[in-house]
Design an enzyme around this catalytic site. Sequence first.
Site, PDB file in Angstrom:
ATOM      1  N   CYS A 139       0.737  -1.139  -0.023  1.00 48.62           N
ATOM      2  CA  CYS A 139       0.019  -0.219   0.429  1.00 48.62           C
ATOM      3  C   CYS A 139       0.717   0.933  -0.347  1.00 48.62           C
ATOM      4  O   CYS A 139       1.626   1.749   1.141  1.00 48.62           O
ATOM      5  CB  CYS A 139      -1.194  -0.135   1.053  1.00 48.62           C
ATOM      6  SG  CYS A 139      -1.893   0.852   1.567  1.00 48.62           S
ATOM      7  N   CYS A 142      -0.899   3.987   2.309  1.00 46.16           N
ATOM      8  CA  CYS A 142      -0.640   3.766   3.226  1.00 46.16           C
ATOM      9  C   CYS A 142       1.039   4.464   3.503  1.00 46.16           C
ATOM     10  O   CYS A 142       0.761   4.827   5.443  1.00 46.16           O
ATOM     11  CB  CYS A 142      -0.905   2.366   3.992  1.00 46.16           C
ATOM     12  SG  CYS A 142      -2.650   2.413   2.938  1.00 46.16           S
ATOM     13  N   ASP A 143       1.314   4.183   2.700  1.00 45.56           N
ATOM     14  CA  ASP A 143       3.128   3.913   3.095  1.00 45.56           C
ATOM     15  C   ASP A 143       4.320   4.379   3.228  1.00 45.56           C
ATOM     16  O   ASP A 143       5.330   4.948   3.949  1.00 45.56           O
ATOM     17  CB  ASP A 143       3.710   2.192   3.888  1.00 45.56           C
ATOM     18  CG  ASP A 143       3.230   1.180   4.668  1.00 45.56           C
ATOM     19  OD1 ASP A 143       2.394   2.010   5.700  1.00 45.56           O
ATOM     20  OD2 ASP A 143       2.607   0.467   3.712  1.00 45.56           O
TER      21      ASP A 143
END
Length: 326
Positions: A139, A142-143
Amino acid sequence: MEDIAGKNFKVVIVGSGPAGLTAALYAARADLAPLVLEGPEPGGQLTTTTDVENFPGYPDGVMGPQMMEDFKKQAARFGADVRYGTVDKIDFDKRPFRLSVDEEHEIFADAIIVSTGASAKWLGIESEQRLRGRGVTACATCDGAFFRNQHVIVIGGGDTAMEEATFLTRFASKVTIIHRRDEFRASKTMQKRALSNPKINVMWDSGVDEVLGDQVVDGVRIKNLKTGEKTVLSDVTGVFLAIGHKPNTDLFKGVLDMDETGYILTQPKSSKTNMEGVFACGDAQDSHYRQAITAAGSGCMAAMDAEKWLEDKAEEATAAKTESVA
Ligand code: NDP
């Protein structure tokens, strides 16, 4: 969840991506008071993406998580009950269907709409699994921000890989796409955007042989799949998987008909499965288009099919009653 334990719903929708929430909107507007159980990834895959530019109605694009909030709000406005909760077991043998939620509560449903979507695939090599969450992720949204001014790799050659690689250039100093063939399957526009970015370079015909690192990622060993030659990229700290998805349909194995990769089979021009009263929509049954807009469209179909099926059942029950009285 306790307040609804033991309750019988006309329609329970399992999963809360664009398919599930569109089904919820239509079912709610048909006065079916649907319950949506969001599952382990509320909002579905769009919550892990950035700009959505191809959903009609948003001329300037919209952030994936925002769009799913909008979907949810719209369904709730008409009475859909959207809740955090994961269905872990369904008893299909009796009517109404019995669903176990979070291994704790039981609820009942006359009809079920399956909209469990799909999840990211992994390579499956030991070092990847060991370092998951420690530099290995599926992701970018997200990261990505954790990799400011660092060198990261993106594995894959589809639209997701292009999108994620482009997105990661906001943070990373360098992004290397590792692809197993010598051409991408991504759309031309997305390829062009990625390849024209000066921070992105590509290693063709290549695969990840091993992710290096003890506690966190501190390099990768790449293998050229044509020559067998191995190269260590010792400054890589982030590994982003973008190699496609697997349908989340394990719960329905042995009950619902599926293709060989686990996508639920529905009847042509319909959301009906082989089990009466169970309808499927979205990525759980679509291995081909897999778009938010097609998922939403199929969610609408599922709600309309469920509504019609419930109506027919109610009519049958009334007719049977009248007959027995006469
Ligand atoms: P795809 O299935 O399209 O692509 C997966 C990529 O990963 C392929 O290039 C494939 O290689 C590679 N791959 C698969 N398995 C492995 C493996 N084990 N090892 C190494 N490489 C592997 O998935 P996407 O997630 O990219 O896209 C899914 C759908 O979503 C598509 O329809 C896409 O168009 C759409 N999408 C649209 C976006 C947009 O329009 N904004 C953004 C993102 C996705 P190979 O090519 O050799 O098979």
